[in-house]
Structure formats: structure tokens, C-alpha cells
Write an enzyme that holds these catalytic residues in place. Structure first.
Site, PDB file in Angstrom:
ATOM      1  N   GLN A  43      44.717  43.988  34.150  1.00 57.73           N
ATOM      2  CA  GLN A  43      45.283  44.638  32.892  1.00 57.73           C
ATOM      3  C   GLN A  43      46.248  42.843  31.800  1.00 57.73           C
ATOM      4  O   GLN A  43      45.776  42.288  32.346  1.00 57.73           O
ATOM      5  CB  GLN A  43      45.739  46.025  32.365  1.00 57.73           C
ATOM      6  N   ASP A  95      41.472  41.308  29.623  1.00 58.55           N
ATOM      7  CA  ASP A  95      40.128  40.841  29.794  1.00 58.55           C
ATOM      8  C   ASP A  95      39.651  39.476  29.128  1.00 58.55           C
ATOM      9  O   ASP A  95      39.167  39.154  28.481  1.00 58.55           O
ATOM     10  CB  ASP A  95      38.725  42.024  28.628  1.00 58.55           C
ATOM     11  N   GLY A 146      38.516  44.987  35.610  1.00 56.93           N
ATOM     12  CA  GLY A 146      36.787  44.841  35.565  1.00 56.93           C
ATOM     13  C   GLY A 146      36.819  43.083  35.757  1.00 56.93           C
ATOM     14  O   GLY A 146      37.357  42.615  34.079  1.00 56.93           O
ATOM     15  N   HIS A 147      37.007  42.389  36.503  1.00 57.21           N
ATOM     16  CA  HIS A 147      37.074  41.003  36.508  1.00 57.21           C
ATOM     17  C   HIS A 147      35.442  40.361  36.974  1.00 57.21           C
ATOM     18  O   HIS A 147      35.078  40.699  37.632  1.00 57.21           O
ATOM     19  CB  HIS A 147      37.712  39.619  37.908  1.00 57.21           C
ATOM     20  N   LYS A 183      40.985  36.105  33.116  1.00 58.47           N
ATOM     21  CA  LYS A 183      41.773  36.064  34.086  1.00 58.47           C
ATOM     22  C   LYS A 183      41.396  35.910  35.684  1.00 58.47           C
ATOM     23  O   LYS A 183      42.077  35.175  35.948  1.00 58.47           O
ATOM     24  CB  LYS A 183      42.813  37.353  33.981  1.00 58.47           C
TER      25      LYS A 183
HETATM   26  P1  GDP Z   1      39.166  39.786  32.441  1.00 57.62           P
HETATM   27  O1  GDP Z   1      39.338  40.677  33.326  1.00 57.62           O
HETATM   28  O2  GDP Z   1      41.421  39.130  32.609  1.00 57.62           O
HETATM   29  O3  GDP Z   1      39.520  38.620  34.472  1.00 57.62           O
HETATM   30  O4  GDP Z   1      38.290  39.289  32.104  1.00 57.62           O
HETATM   31  P2  GDP Z   1      36.921  39.656  32.688  1.00 57.62           P
HETATM   32  O5  GDP Z   1      35.678  39.801  33.187  1.00 57.62           O
HETATM   33  O6  GDP Z   1      36.132  41.399  32.155  1.00 57.62           O
HETATM   34  O7  GDP Z   1      36.650  39.552  31.113  1.00 57.62           O
HETATM   35  C1  GDP Z   1      36.111  38.008  30.579  1.00 57.62           C
HETATM   36  C2  GDP Z   1      34.388  37.725  30.611  1.00 57.62           C
HETATM   37  O8  GDP Z   1      34.274  36.496  29.894  1.00 57.62           O
HETATM   38  C3  GDP Z   1      33.921  37.369  31.828  1.00 57.62           C
HETATM   39  O9  GDP Z   1      32.424  37.755  32.432  1.00 57.62           O
HETATM   40  C4  GDP Z   1      33.676  35.792  32.487  1.00 57.62           C
HETATM   41  O10 GDP Z   1      32.641  35.456  32.780  1.00 57.62           O
HETATM   42  C5  GDP Z   1      33.418  35.201  31.025  1.00 57.62           C
HETATM   43  N1  GDP Z   1      34.463  33.952  30.872  1.00 57.62           N
HETATM   44  C6  GDP Z   1      35.450  33.929  31.546  1.00 57.62           C
HETATM   45  N2  GDP Z   1      35.866  32.227  30.370  1.00 57.62           N
HETATM   46  C7  GDP Z   1      34.888  32.060  30.364  1.00 57.62           C
HETATM   47  C8  GDP Z   1      34.746  30.735  28.640  1.00 57.62           C
HETATM   48  O11 GDP Z   1      35.651  30.654  28.921  1.00 57.62           O
HETATM   49  N3  GDP Z   1      33.400  31.588  27.365  1.00 57.62           N
HETATM   50  C9  GDP Z   1      32.693  32.280  27.809  1.00 57.62           C
HETATM   51  N4  GDP Z   1      31.696  32.853  27.197  1.00 57.62           N
HETATM   52  N5  GDP Z   1      33.261  33.171  28.561  1.00 57.62           N
HETATM   53  C10 GDP Z   1      33.794  32.738  30.127  1.00 57.62           C
HETATM   54  P1  IMO Z   2      40.844  44.201  33.306  1.00 56.63           P
HETATM   55  O1  IMO Z   2      42.321  43.600  34.548  1.00 56.63           O
HETATM   56  C1  IMO Z   2      40.879  45.877  29.027  1.00 56.63           C
HETATM   57  C2  IMO Z   2      42.206  49.414  28.602  1.00 56.63           C
HETATM   58  C3  IMO Z   2      41.828  50.805  28.783  1.00 56.63           C
HETATM   59  C4  IMO Z   2      42.636  51.689  27.975  1.00 56.63           C
HETATM   60  C5  IMO Z   2      43.838  52.098  28.914  1.00 56.63           C
HETATM   61  C6  IMO Z   2      44.043  53.081  29.667  1.00 56.63           C
HETATM   62  O2  IMO Z   2      39.571  43.782  33.183  1.00 56.63           O
HETATM   63  O3  IMO Z   2      42.100  42.948  31.881  1.00 56.63           O
HETATM   64  P2  IMO Z   2      43.282  53.607  32.307  1.00 56.63           P
HETATM   65  O4  IMO Z   2      41.885  53.924  32.960  1.00 56.63           O
HETATM   66  O5  IMO Z   2      44.213  52.357  32.616  1.00 56.63           O
HETATM   67  O6  IMO Z   2      44.650  54.174  31.735  1.00 56.63           O
HETATM   68  O7  IMO Z   2      43.721  53.381  30.803  1.00 56.63           O
HETATM   69  O8  IMO Z   2      43.793  50.790  29.095  1.00 56.63           O
HETATM   70  N1  IMO Z   2      42.363  49.299  30.370  1.00 56.63           N
HETATM   71  C7  IMO Z   2      41.685  47.728  30.372  1.00 56.63           C
HETATM   72  N2  IMO Z   2      41.409  47.079  28.924  1.00 56.63           N
HETATM   73  N3  IMO Z   2      40.831  45.730  30.314  1.00 56.63           N
HETATM   74  C8  IMO Z   2      41.694  46.341  31.955  1.00 56.63           C
HETATM   75  O9  IMO Z   2      41.735  45.679  32.508  1.00 56.63           O
HETATM   76  C9  IMO Z   2      42.179  47.131  31.430  1.00 56.63           C
HETATM   77  N4  IMO Z   2      42.534  48.752  32.248  1.00 56.63           N
HETATM   78  C10 IMO Z   2      42.580  49.285  31.383  1.00 56.63           C
HETATM   79  O10 IMO Z   2      40.603  50.614  28.192  1.00 56.63           O
HETATM   80  O11 IMO Z   2      42.250  51.326  26.618  1.00 56.63           O
HETATM   81 MG    MG Z   3      38.380  42.617  32.510  1.00 54.86          MG
END
Ligand code: GDP
Ligand code: IMO
Ligand code: MG
Length: 436
Positions: free
Chosen positions: A227, A13, A40-41, A16
Site C-alpha cells: 500500500q 500503486d 498488487g505489484h 514499489k
Molecule cells: P505497486 O503496487 O506500488 O508495486 O505498483 P503497481 O504494480 O500496482 O503499479 C505500477 C505499474 O506501473 C505496474 O504495472 C508497473 O509495471 C508499471 N510501471 C512501473 N514503473 C513504470 C514507469 O516508470 N513507467 C510506466 N509507464 N510504467 C511503470
Molecule cells: P499496493 O501494495 C492501492 C486501498 C483500497 C481501499 C483501502 C482499504 O498495490 O500499493 P483494504 O482492502 O486494504 O481494506 O482496502 O485501501 N488499497 C490499495 N490501494 N494499492 C494498494 O496496494 C492497496 N491496498 C489497499 O482500494 O481504498
Molecule cells: Mg499495486
């Protein structure tokens, strides 16, 4: 044309998805090589918000061909749901999607298997997984005898024959662990999953050969790690990790692309630390509902995209980052969600660990040792300004520039990007350029 990797350097999270979205237009191919719908992106694209778990985020770019590589574990109904979400959002993705014949398939019994092990009915303690069947599917892949791959969905009769002994054994195992466990029917599963095979028949192909062709002809490819590297099965905080190589280490095995050809690896770093699920996190802020941790959680909207769970929040951990930057050989860092840190008089960064008052060198590969590590902090001045409108380095307050510089020094890599909001426009290139 460049070969580029975007990889998370923390526990996932790191945002990316936003950097993938920014970089994709320069790459004809975007590739997922690990994990599945546990990712989850969230990406804001042309005023709309998309949430992708299994499809490469780069699929949002209309010129990109999106590849689900052999290292990914695929739950086909989830692919179809995401394709529907994209169609409804005006993105025509199906013709641009390629799924590896060798990618392993998550079947409904994997969800039940995960439920049993996470509720203590199977072996060991709960890991706090996402419940998406990831671990059990990779177990079957490594075990080989109970594995189903995408290619198997193309022939219902053969799939049925394969599933009969698997389902019979899974049913027996589940019943022994829990008399109320769900039971499955091989013929029904074969019918349902061959149906998905029919819908995706044109998309299922030899993506390893495709990667070889891209490598030979230098057709640009962007690899999207799911991840974060601290969740990597081999290099993370074992056993509180995911079941794949979520660092760049997974590219070679999970896509067939010769990873030594990578030009640039972007290490994505959230300006603080978050973690979802179990396992140690040395810099976690456990300072209650009025504390700094809760403030960051609310401002950063730190709730899981997949499960909705509140993410655990803590200060930036430069010890962990040094480990993962080296592991991935990150050329540059992208420091994300910097705007979330506005309004704190002081900011802390962990610069070392101690166990029982004695310095501990490096990042331990064992969760039990990591759990005993206490962070040694360096304190930096914070800033009070709202920085979401900043578009170039000189728009940032001096304290924010100092924070960026200090992160770069501690991790030993240049910071290429500072991100100050979810929109593409809220991306500051620290040295003027626009990357890959
Ligand atoms: P990922 O799994 O690494 O792709 O990240 P996630 O999507 O799970 O979480 C990142 C969250 O931060 C998303 O809701 C993005 O829209 C948001 N986001 C991305 N860049 C920024 C930033 O620079 N500032 C803020 N406040 N939110 C951001
Ligand atoms: P993105 O791509 C954050 C965590 C789960 C748990 C561990 C194992 O959005 O960054 P799993 O279901 O993979 O066997 O769970 O890994 N986990 C993540 N945490 N971002 C993710 O993906 C994750 N994918 C798995 O919360 O601790
Ligand atoms: Mg994510």
C-alpha cells in the site's frame, strides 16, 4: 550489507514493485511486514510479467530469501496460487519462502464479513476495500479472541477446537445482519486450513528471531511496504485507509526488525497521483472522458492490479508528499511513471491547501477535513518528447529535469531515481549511483 526500506508515499500503486526488483539483488532477505493480498505489484522480470499480491516481490530474485512477516495477514490458498504462478514462470520459490508463525490467517468468513460491511449490512459506510478479507482479519487480531495464526494451522485437532466457538459466533452475527449470509462449518475449515499448514509446514517459522539474527550479523534486508503511506491506519486519510501500518512505521511491529537500524529509506512517488477506492483526494482530475485525467489513466494503464477498478487520477500533491516523506524519514525519492506525463503542455503540482479560501497548514489526519481542502497549484511547463528511451539524466528534456528538481525542492528530499517505463533498464539514477 544494507538494511533498506521501500515505501509508497501516496495512496498505493506507486510502482514499489519495480524498485524492489531493482534493489533486491543486493539483499539476501526481502520482507513483507504489512497488509496481505490487497497489494498488487506488477513486475516485468526476464521478459515475463508477474503479478504478486502476498509474496514479497523480491522473491523473483533467485538469491533472495523471502519473508512474510508477523504483521502480514495471510490467506494460504493465495500463497499457493502465487507459488504456482512463479513455478510456471520458471521461478523456484518454495524453498526460499519463510512465513511467520505469528502471522494472522484470513479465513473464508472474513470475506463474508467484509462483504456485509461494504454493502451496508454491517456497521458504517463502504470504504471501497479490495474484498480480500484484510480489515476483518486485522479486527480479529486486535480483538484477540477470534484470531487464528499460521502456527495454529500445524495441528488440525487444536485448530478445530479453536474454530468451533469462533465459527458459531460469526455464523450468528452474519445471519443477524443478513438472513441470506453465508454460513461456515468449523470442521470443514479446520480440515482445509490444516491441509495448507501441511503443505507449508517447512516454511512456517519464527521470522522475528530471524530478523534479530540479520540485525545482529548485518545480513542485508530489504523491507517492502505494501500500500502507500496515505493508506496507513494511523497516519493516513482515516477512515479511508487500510487496516495496517503501511508506512515504514509498520516495520518494527510487523517484522520484529529494530527499524532504527535502517540505512536507507526509498520513498516511492508516482509522478502524478492515483487512488483506488473511496475517500478524499484533493488533486483528483474530474475533467471527463476527454480530459487530462482520462488521458493519464489510459497512458499509465491505471486500473487496479487486484480488483481491475479504474484508479482515480490527479496531479501530484506535494502537500501530501511532504507529510509522508517526513513520516517515513525518506532519504531519497524515486519518481516513477514520469514517461506517462509526456505530451501535456502544462503540468500542475499542489503546493498548498485552502479551506474556504483560507490557507490550511499541513496534511489533515481526518478525511472530513481533507475533503474540504482545495489545492493551490503551481504550473510548470510540460514536454512533448517520448522519454521511454532515456537512460541517463542528460537524455531527458529540460522541462522533465525541471519537474524532477521542483518535486525535490517541494518535498525537501533528493530524487535518486526517475523511472521512464516498467522495465529495469528504464531506470535513471539521477546522481550516477545505483543505490543501496
Ligand atoms: P505497486 O503496487 O506500488 O508495486 O505498483 P503497481 O504494480 O500496482 O503499479 C505500477 C505499474 O506501473 C505496474 O504495472 C508497473 O509495471 C508499471 N510501471 C512501473 N514503473 C513504470 C514507469 O516508470 N513507467 C510506466 N509507464 N510504467 C511503470
Ligand atoms: P499496493 O501494495 C492501492 C486501498 C483500497 C481501499 C483501502 C482499504 O498495490 O500499493 P483494504 O482492502 O486494504 O481494506 O482496502 O485501501 N488499497 C490499495 N490501494 N494499492 C494498494 O496496494 C492497496 N491496498 C489497499 O482500494 O481504498
Ligand atoms: Mg499495486
Amino acid at each position: 550489507m544494507a538494511f533498506t526500506c521501500v515505501v509508497g508515499l501516496q495512496w498505493g500503486d506507486e510502482a514499489k514493485g519495480k524498485i524492489v526488483d531493482v534493489l533486491t539483488p543486493k539483499h539476501p532477505f526481502v520482507v513483507r511486514f504489512n497488509g496481505g493480498a490487497n497489494a498488487g505489484h506488477t513486475v516485468k522480470f526476464e521478459g515475463k510479467t508477474f503479478k504478486l499480491s502476498i509474496l514479497p516481490t523480491g522473491i523473483l530474485c533467485p538469491t533472495a530469501t523471502a519473508v512474510v512477516g508477523n504483521g502480514v495477514v495471510v490467506y494460504p490458498p493465495r500463497i499457493l496460487e502465487e507459488l504456482k504462478q512463479l513455478t510456471e514462470g520458471g521461478v523456484d520459490a518454495l524453498p526460499r519462502l519463510k512465513i511467520s508463525t505469528s502471522a494472522h490467517v484470513i479465513l473464508p468468513y472474513h470475506f463474508e464479513q467484509e462483504r456485509l460491511s461494504e454493502t451496508g449490512k454491517g456497521s458504517g459506510e463502504a470504504i471501497g476495500t479490495t474484498g480480500r478479507g484484510i480489515g476483518p482479519c486485522y479486527e480479529d487480531k486486535a480483538g484477540r479472541r477470534w484470531a487464528i495464526r499460521m502456527v495454529d494451522l500445524l495441528d488440525e485437532a487444536a485448530l478445530h477446537q479453536k474454530l468451533i466457538p469462533i465459527v458459531e459466533r460469526k455464523n450468528r452475527l452474519f445471519k443477524a445482519l443478513d438472513p441470506n449470509a453465508k454460513q461456515f462449518d468449523a470442521a470443514e475449515l479446520a480440515r482445509e486450513f490444516a491441509g495448507y499448514g501441511n503443505i507449508l509446514r517447512e516454511n512456517i517459522c519464527d521470522t522475528q528471531a530471524l530478523m534479530g539474527e540479520c540485525s545482529d550479523s548485518r545480513v542485508g534486508v530489504l523491507f517492502e511496504a505494501a500500500q502507500g503511506s496515505l493508506l496507513d491506519l494511523d497516519h493516513g486519510s482515516f477512515p479511508y485507509v487500510t487496516s495496517s501500518n503501511s508506512s515504514a512505521a509498520g516495520i518494527w511491529s510487523g517484522s520484529g526488525f529494530p527499524a532504527r537500524k535502517l540505512d536507507t529509506t526509498y520513498g516511492i512517488v508516482k509522478a502524478y497521483t492515483t487512488r483506488v477506492g473511496g475517500g478524499p483526494m484533493p488533486t483528483e482530475l474530474l475533467d471527463g472522458p476527454e480530459g487530462i485525467g482520462e488521458k493519464i489513466r489510459q497512458v499509465g494503464r491505471e486500473f487496479g492490479t487486484v480488483t481491475g477498478r479504474p484508479r482515480r487520477v490527479g496531479w501530484l500533491d506535494a502537500v501530501a508528499l511532504k507529510h509522508t516523506a517526513r513520516l517515513n524519514d525518506a532519504d531519497v525519492l524515486c519518481l516513477m511513471l514520469l514517461d506517462v506525463l509526456s505530451g501535456h503542455p502544462e503540468l500542475k503540482i499542489a503546493v498548498g491547501y485552502e479551506i474556504d479560501g483560507k490557507p490550511y497548514s499541513g496534511f489533515p489526519s481526518d478525511a472530513a477535513i481533507l475533503a474540504r481542502c482545495n489545492p493551490v497549484y503551481e504550473t510548470l511547463p510540460g514536454w512533448s518528447e517520448d522519454i521511454t528511451g532515456a537512460r541517463k539524466p542528460s537524455d531527458l528534456p529540460q522541462a522533465a529535469l525541471n519537474y524532477i528538481r521542483r518535486v525535490s525542492e517541494l518535498v525537501g528530499r533528493p530524487v535518486a531515481v526517475a523511472s521512464v517505463g516498467p522495465d529495469r533498464a528504464q531506470t535513471i539514477w539521477m546522481n550516477g549511483g545505483e543505490g543501496a
